[in-house]
Structure formats: C-alpha cells, structure tokens
Design an enzyme around this catalytic site. Structure first.
Site, PDB file in Angstrom:
ATOM      1  N   HIS A  46     -10.335   8.907   7.478  1.00 11.92           N
ATOM      2  CA  HIS A  46      -9.036   9.427   7.896  1.00 11.92           C
ATOM      3  C   HIS A  46      -9.143   9.947   9.326  1.00 11.92           C
ATOM      4  CE1 HIS A  46      -7.650  10.055   3.480  1.00 11.92           C
ATOM      5  NE2 HIS A  46      -7.351   8.852   3.931  1.00 11.92           N
ATOM      6  N   GLY A  93      -5.168   1.843   6.974  1.00  8.59           N
ATOM      7  CA  GLY A  93      -4.992   2.392   5.623  1.00  8.59           C
ATOM      8  C   GLY A  93      -3.546   2.556   5.205  1.00  8.59           C
ATOM      9  N   ASP A  98      -6.148   0.292   2.642  1.00  7.03           N
ATOM     10  CA  ASP A  98      -6.836   0.872   1.477  1.00  7.03           C
ATOM     11  C   ASP A  98      -6.643  -0.025   0.259  1.00  7.03           C
ATOM     12  OD1 ASP A  98      -7.594   3.055   3.003  1.00  7.03           O
ATOM     13  OD2 ASP A  98      -5.933   4.309   2.335  1.00  7.03           O
ATOM     14  N   ASP A 118     -10.020  13.069   4.399  1.00  9.24           N
ATOM     15  CA  ASP A 118      -9.709  14.426   4.852  1.00  9.24           C
ATOM     16  C   ASP A 118      -9.143  15.238   3.691  1.00  9.24           C
ATOM     17  OD1 ASP A 118      -8.821  16.732   6.071  1.00  9.24           O
ATOM     18  OD2 ASP A 118      -7.962  15.701   7.802  1.00  9.24           O
ATOM     19  N   HIS A 125      -0.097   7.980   2.566  1.00 11.05           N
ATOM     20  CA  HIS A 125      -0.492   6.980   1.566  1.00 11.05           C
ATOM     21  C   HIS A 125      -1.466   7.577   0.546  1.00 11.05           C
ATOM     22  CE1 HIS A 125      -3.584   6.993   4.608  1.00 11.05           C
ATOM     23  NE2 HIS A 125      -4.346   6.185   3.902  1.00 11.05           N
ATOM     24  N   ASP A 128      -2.276   5.556  -2.445  1.00  9.53           N
ATOM     25  CA  ASP A 128      -3.191   4.439  -2.181  1.00  9.53           C
ATOM     26  C   ASP A 128      -4.639   4.923  -2.155  1.00  9.53           C
ATOM     27  OD1 ASP A 128      -0.854   3.013  -1.864  1.00  9.53           O
ATOM     28  OD2 ASP A 128      -1.000   2.883   0.322  1.00  9.53           O
ATOM     29  N   ARG A 134     -10.098   5.435  -7.485  1.00 12.60           N
ATOM     30  CA  ARG A 134     -10.116   5.079  -8.913  1.00 12.60           C
ATOM     31  C   ARG A 134     -10.746   3.706  -9.118  1.00 12.60           C
ATOM     32  NH1 ARG A 134      -7.541   2.095 -12.428  1.00 12.60           N
ATOM     33  NH2 ARG A 134      -6.012   1.335 -10.941  1.00 12.60           N
TER      34      ARG A 134
END
Length: 178
Positions: A46, A93, A98, A118, A125, A128, A134
């Site tokens: 980030h 991203g 992402d 961050d 997002h 995302d 996950r």
C-alpha cells in the site's frame, strides 16, 4: 523439504484416520502441490508501505533475482525501475490488481506473497484486500505482511528448494448437508 510421494500419501492417510476426514467434513489436507525451487512471488504494498517494501527488496535483491516476481501496478513498476529486477505487473490494486493476483493464486500461478499492507489507512478496495488475503489462506501459500515475516520467509531454507505444500479441498464443504 520435499516429501516423497509415499511419505505424503502416508501422512495424508494418517491425517484422515486421526481426524476422520473420510466424512463429508474434510478440513484437513487432502492432497499436495509442488512449489518449484524457483518461486513465483507476488510483491504488493500500500502507498504508505511502498518504501518499506522497496527497502526490503533492495536488501534482498540477490535472493529475489533468482525467482519470478509479480506485482501490482505501482509497486511492481517501482521495484523494476529502482532495483532493475524483472517484475510482471498487474493493474494497480484499486483498479483490480489485487483481484488479478488472487486469481493467479487460485489457478496455481503464484507460490508466495509479500504484501506490506497499511493497517492504519483505510483503502478504497478493502474488500479486495480481504479477498486476496483469504484466497492466499485457502490455497495455503506463505504470506508475509511485514518486514519481520518477510525476513523469516526469505531466510528459510525452503525458500530456494522445492516444497510440497498441503492443500485442503474446500469444495467438499459446499456439498455438505447443513
């Protein structure tokens, strides 16, 4: 550490017996996937963490150069430009990068992820980012979210060796009677 086919099968058989995973609720490793010695590594950061990742990548440039590198748009460009490393770049991203990395993980194209996110800055997002983290867990790829965990990953003897990672067949959960 590469387990022999026999050892892997015995370990999976043992886990199935111990945890009774022959039932429909199989949450223990059902098979393995080989990671080659030359890994496909995702590098993501980030905005407020990009310089941290760049500093880490510069320190580990020699180790990273022996692997295939992938990154989201700005982060990948920054690493390629500043360090001279070849980085396949996805979109930024917030523009879907992402999600592209997550898709690459799900089809087995990425082996591990260094993602300096961050924790103090909300992202447009965020959903995302959560989905990416996950999917990395679902496909059991090593993840480093800060410099310490990235140092542990890159200094592991497994980093430059073939590795057989365990995979859980989560699709069995979708066929379970609730």
């Amino acid at each position: 550490m590469k387990l022999s086919q026999n050892t892997s099968e015995l370990l999976i058989q043992f886990l199935k017996m111990k945890f009774n995973t022959d039932t429909k609720d199989s949450s223990i490793a059902s098979h393995t996937k080989i990671m080659k010695a030359k890994k496909n590594i995702a590098l993501i950061a980030h905005d407020h963490r990009k310089l941290d990742l760049l500093d880490w990548a510069e320190f580990n440039k020699d180790k990273l150069s022996g692997h295939k590198l992938f990154g989201t748009g700005t982060t990948g460009k920054m690493i390629a430009d500043k360090l001279g490393l070849n980085v396949h770049r996805f979109k930024s991203g917030p523009l879907g990068g992402d999600l592209q990395i997550g898709a690459s993980i799900s089809i087995g194209e990425l082996d591990l992820m260094i993602f300096f996110w961050d924790p103090l800055q909300p992202q447009p997002h965020d959903v995302d980012v959560k989905a990416l983290l996950r999917i990395a867990v679902v496909y059991n790829i090593p993840i480093a979210n800060n410099r310490s965990s990235a140092d542990f990953l890159i200094s592991s003897p497994l980093f430059n060796e073939e590795y057989e990672r365990f995979m859980v067949d989560y699709s069995k959960r979708f066929t379970k009677d609730i």
